[in-house]
Motif scaffolding. Structure first.
Motif, PDB file in Angstrom:
ATOM      1  N   LEU A  51       0.824  -1.210   0.000  1.00  0.00           N
ATOM      2  CA  LEU A  51       0.000   0.000   0.000  1.00  0.00           C
ATOM      3  C   LEU A  51       0.856   1.257   0.000  1.00  0.00           C
ATOM      4  CD1 LEU A  51      -2.866  -0.959   2.499  1.00  0.00           C
ATOM      5  CD2 LEU A  51      -2.860  -1.077  -0.002  1.00  0.00           C
ATOM      6  N   TYR A  54       1.580   3.158  -3.189  1.00  0.00           N
ATOM      7  CA  TYR A  54       0.541   4.012  -3.766  1.00  0.00           C
ATOM      8  C   TYR A  54       0.470   5.380  -3.092  1.00  0.00           C
ATOM      9  CZ  TYR A  54      -1.336  -0.147  -6.108  1.00  0.00           C
ATOM     10  OH  TYR A  54      -1.509  -1.264  -6.900  1.00  0.00           O
ATOM     11  N   LEU A 162      -6.378   6.660  -0.448  1.00  0.00           N
ATOM     12  CA  LEU A 162      -6.512   5.245  -0.080  1.00  0.00           C
ATOM     13  C   LEU A 162      -7.610   5.086   0.957  1.00  0.00           C
ATOM     14  CD1 LEU A 162      -5.498   2.239   0.181  1.00  0.00           C
ATOM     15  CD2 LEU A 162      -3.871   3.086   1.881  1.00  0.00           C
ATOM     16  N   LYS A 164      -8.840   2.045   3.431  1.00  0.00           N
ATOM     17  CA  LYS A 164      -8.617   0.690   3.943  1.00  0.00           C
ATOM     18  C   LYS A 164      -9.790   0.323   4.836  1.00  0.00           C
ATOM     19  CE  LYS A 164      -7.913  -1.288   7.657  1.00  0.00           C
ATOM     20  NZ  LYS A 164      -7.817  -1.136   9.115  1.00  0.00           N
ATOM     21  N   ALA A 190      -8.454  -0.948  -0.186  1.00  0.00           N
ATOM     22  CA  ALA A 190      -7.995  -2.203   0.412  1.00  0.00           C
ATOM     23  C   ALA A 190      -9.113  -2.686   1.319  1.00  0.00           C
ATOM     24  CB  ALA A 190      -6.719  -1.989   1.207  1.00  0.00           C
ATOM     25  N   VAL A 224      -6.648  -5.645  -2.639  1.00  0.00           N
ATOM     26  CA  VAL A 224      -6.336  -4.288  -3.058  1.00  0.00           C
ATOM     27  C   VAL A 224      -6.979  -4.083  -4.420  1.00  0.00           C
ATOM     28  CG1 VAL A 224      -4.525  -2.616  -3.580  1.00  0.00           C
ATOM     29  CG2 VAL A 224      -4.166  -4.330  -1.779  1.00  0.00           C
TER      30      VAL A 224
END
Length: 319
Positions: A51, A54, A162, A164, A190, A224
């Motif tokens: 991760l 990214y 992102l 998660k 994710a 992901v």
């Protein structure tokens, strides 16, 4: 179920990651804290390492189901990202905040103590095990004690890089409650999907939202996903795929990591068995103890062989 922090014993572990020294407080006896203590690494560090590729310093990460903050601390301290951490369980949220403060990350991590879902609702605490706090589960219930918000109703004005999600069965509902934010920012996602039905649910969401599966990690399947609706998004996915050697590298390091933990456990059990034998303990309870240890050692030896074979296969494929 009591979800308060009263009378909860905690332990502190330290991680040295590059030039960073991170202190993490965890519930004593909890799986995550024990794993960190044994490995001296962030929990699920291989997943986090991918991760990190990214993220750039200053990016915003939304961590849903932040627990005690292992992932949030990595994103903030190692990646230099800003993090909004959602954690509804009071005892976990309290420890999370302590970990933020102990590592002087209050300027990077914002803790929001609430559950997220597909729509506004109430939820009840459905499962709590102090030996595995990360597996805590909530269930939507009209008479629940916990307020459920949604990503789209939260104040998140900055672009999200992102998301998660580890919400123990409420993962896709969390994503469905954030479709406007996801459409606005097209972040990397994710998301955990533990069962076949949850994986099917995630596949359906990905198809609707225009996302592709690019990696799978962790003992509980965590995927992901990258945006792939437009030609540019697809080109980015393909560029990432061209660097598949990176994921193979992380997968191999994951196998070495697991092999090391198993080998350590095996040596410890062998020492215990030897102490039993050298003491000439012959009564029935001790014989049962030795037999149980022998079975466990055989199981671990088999696991070591399996991991070693997988390492050999991985090395062959990378040559």
């Amino acid at each position: 179920m009591d979800s308060s922090t009263e009378s909860i014993a905690t332990t502190s572990v330290v991680i040295e990651h590059g030039d960073k020294v991170i202190q993490i407080e965890a519930v004593a006896g909890d799986h995550i804290g024990a794993t960190i203590a044994a490995s001296k690494k962030f929990y699920e560090w291989q997943f986090l390492g991918t991760l990190a590729e990214y993220l750039s310093p200053g990016d915003l990460v939304v961590d849903v189901g932040a627990n005690i903050g292992n992932h949030s601390l990595f994103f903030a301290a190692v990646c230099g990202a800003a993090v909004i951490s959602f954690e509804p369980l009071p005892l976990a949220a309290d420890i999370l905040q302590k970990n933020v403060d102990a590592n002087s990350l209050s300027d990077k991590i914002q803790v929001r103590q609430r559950a997220l879902g597909e729509s506004l609702a109430k939820a009840k605490l459905d499962k709590l095990d102090l030996a595995n706090v990360g597996a805590t589960a909530f269930a939507v219930a009209p008479d629940g004690d916990f307020e459920v918000s949604t990503l789209d109703l939260e104040e998140i004005s900055k672009t999200v890089s992102l998301i998660k999600v580890d919400a123990e069965g409420m993962d896709v509902p969390v994503l469905r409650g954030g479709v406007e934010l996801i459409e606005r920012d097209r972040p990397i996602i994710a998301c955990e999907a533990a069962t076949a039905s949850q994986q099917a649910e995630l596949e359906a969401f990905a198809a609707e939202a225009g996302y592709s599966f690019v990696y799978r990690f962790n003992a509980t399947p965590t995927y992901v996903l990258a945006p792939s609706r437009t030609a540019l998004e697809r080109a980015n996915v393909e560029r990432r795929a061209a660097g598949l050697v990176t994921s193979t590298h992380w997968a191999t390091r994951d196998l070495y990591y697991r092999l090391g933990l198993v080998s350590t456990n095996l040596r410890s059990l062998s020492d215990v068995q030897e102490s039993y034998t050298s003491a000439n303990l012959t009564t029935h309870p001790e014989e049962d103890g030795i037999a149980g240890l022998s079975v466990r050692i055989e199981q671990l030896e088999g696991l070591v062989r399996t991991l070693s074979e997988r390492l050999n296969d991985s090395d062959t494929q990378r040559q």
